[in-house]
Design an enzyme around this catalytic site. Sequence first.
Site, PDB file in Angstrom:
ATOM      1  N   SER A 181       0.809  -1.217   0.000  1.00 27.02           N
ATOM      2  CA  SER A 181       0.000   0.000   0.000  1.00 27.02           C
ATOM      3  C   SER A 181       0.845   1.271   0.000  1.00 27.02           C
ATOM      4  O   SER A 181       0.362   2.339  -0.388  1.00 27.02           O
ATOM      5  CB  SER A 181      -0.948   0.005   1.205  1.00 27.02           C
ATOM      6  OG  SER A 181      -0.228  -0.143   2.419  1.00 27.02           O
ATOM      7  N   ASP A 231      -3.594   6.174  11.587  1.00 29.29           N
ATOM      8  CA  ASP A 231      -2.699   5.675  10.548  1.00 29.29           C
ATOM      9  C   ASP A 231      -1.401   6.469  10.598  1.00 29.29           C
ATOM     10  O   ASP A 231      -1.334   7.614  10.158  1.00 29.29           O
ATOM     11  CB  ASP A 231      -3.354   5.821   9.172  1.00 29.29           C
ATOM     12  CG  ASP A 231      -2.503   5.249   8.049  1.00 29.29           C
ATOM     13  OD1 ASP A 231      -1.343   4.872   8.313  1.00 29.29           O
ATOM     14  OD2 ASP A 231      -2.986   5.189   6.902  1.00 29.29           O
ATOM     15  N   HIS A 237       1.020   5.243   6.485  1.00 29.85           N
ATOM     16  CA  HIS A 237       0.902   5.843   5.159  1.00 29.85           C
ATOM     17  C   HIS A 237       1.104   7.359   5.252  1.00 29.85           C
ATOM     18  O   HIS A 237       1.258   7.898   6.346  1.00 29.85           O
ATOM     19  CB  HIS A 237      -0.474   5.511   4.563  1.00 29.85           C
ATOM     20  CG  HIS A 237      -0.720   4.042   4.442  1.00 29.85           C
ATOM     21  ND1 HIS A 237      -1.396   3.312   5.402  1.00 29.85           N
ATOM     22  CD2 HIS A 237      -0.336   3.154   3.491  1.00 29.85           C
ATOM     23  CE1 HIS A 237      -1.436   2.041   5.044  1.00 29.85           C
ATOM     24  NE2 HIS A 237      -0.792   1.921   3.885  1.00 29.85           N
TER      25      HIS A 237
END
Length: 430
Positions: free
Chosen positions: A155, A406, A409
């Site tokens: 990702s 998160d 990312h």
Amino acid sequence: MKLKLMSVSMIFKNVFLIKLVSAILITVFALRLFIFHFNEFSPVFASVTGNFVARLSPPAVFVPENEDLVPQDIELEKCDLFAGKWIPDSLGPIYTNSSCGTLIDGHQNCITNGRPDLDFLYWKWKPHDCLLPRFDARRFLQLMRNKSWAFIGDSISRNHVESLLCMLYTVEEPVEVYHDKEYKSKRWHFPLHNLTISNIWSPFLAQAAIFEDMNGVSTALVQLHLDKLDETWTSLMPSLDYAIISTGKWFLKSAVYHENAKPVGCHNCPESSHLEELGFDYAYNATLRNVMDFIAEETNRKGTVFFRTSTPDHFQNGEWHSGGTCKQTEPVSDEEIEIKDVHKILRDIELGQFKRAVREKMSQDDGNLKLLDFTGMLLTRLDGHPGAYRQFRPFDKDKNAKVQNDCLHWCLPGPIDYLNDVILELIANG
């Protein structure tokens, strides 16, 4: 008498002219002094448009006048683009959270999701020993005319390709021409330049059976075949002009390892497995050895392959599923942070296998396998993650709500954009 009157008249005229010239000189001097001081203290306005409101000035950090200059005793050909620091940048990103259509994954669209601080947008990467030009989307597209690109990995690779697409969108809009059943692998085409850019989902780079939802919740152990590379990406390599390959974090997951079609061990082994605990480093070493050997073989590629080191996360007071957060709003210096042990292990394996493959498998004239060591560059950007804003306006209903953070990312726009500045410089100038 007449002569005397004329002399007096001339004297008065001369005095008048002297006074007039003096007044003009004083006025000009005062005006220049005013302009100088006005320019010295007037604010710098950021030329950023979009859904977010641009700040009126860069972060309040003192920067010496020569901060962005190169020391005269530096040899530019020896510049290390990966060694540097983040410095304030009044211009900000070249795109906004809304200027590239629906290309940004919702979890990384931090500003649309309500992130209130914007200072993290106003920093740029500055190598110590050279200048790094601002990313030029038009130049990139011209250089890449009739070329094919692929970002291969997990990702973070998707995060990276979306960043590049948004930057190129400022010149030409890409057209999505392919996606797999789960929309994890995609391909875009820039028709005016005949450039294709693909995102290939292959989080282990090896064959694996994965039982995980979009939030990272697993219902069973990963079944990972260490001696079999994933044909999803290997089959494409001979057709690509450029590829960026990366992995890393997925090897920390609980998994059963297979070699020669038989289970040989595991990581985070359940008590009932009766398998040897080999550890993630065993699996990562074995997989990367196969990956590097494959791409080092000239017959398996026609273009340039970049291997990107894994990027660090910045979870504090916990991890992904244990309440970890990242609330910083500006970069830190190298002295203020140390790389986590697990990230150091991953990077050491990456560097070791890359250097081994170059030494053992490649000739001196073949420079088509290159390393992108971005780990240190992103280590100091604790402020660049979505944090709580991986979801839309998480605190609108309850300002004390407990939400998934998160810290892995990167926000778009955000620090990951500057990876493209470095990559373009490497391509353009070798």
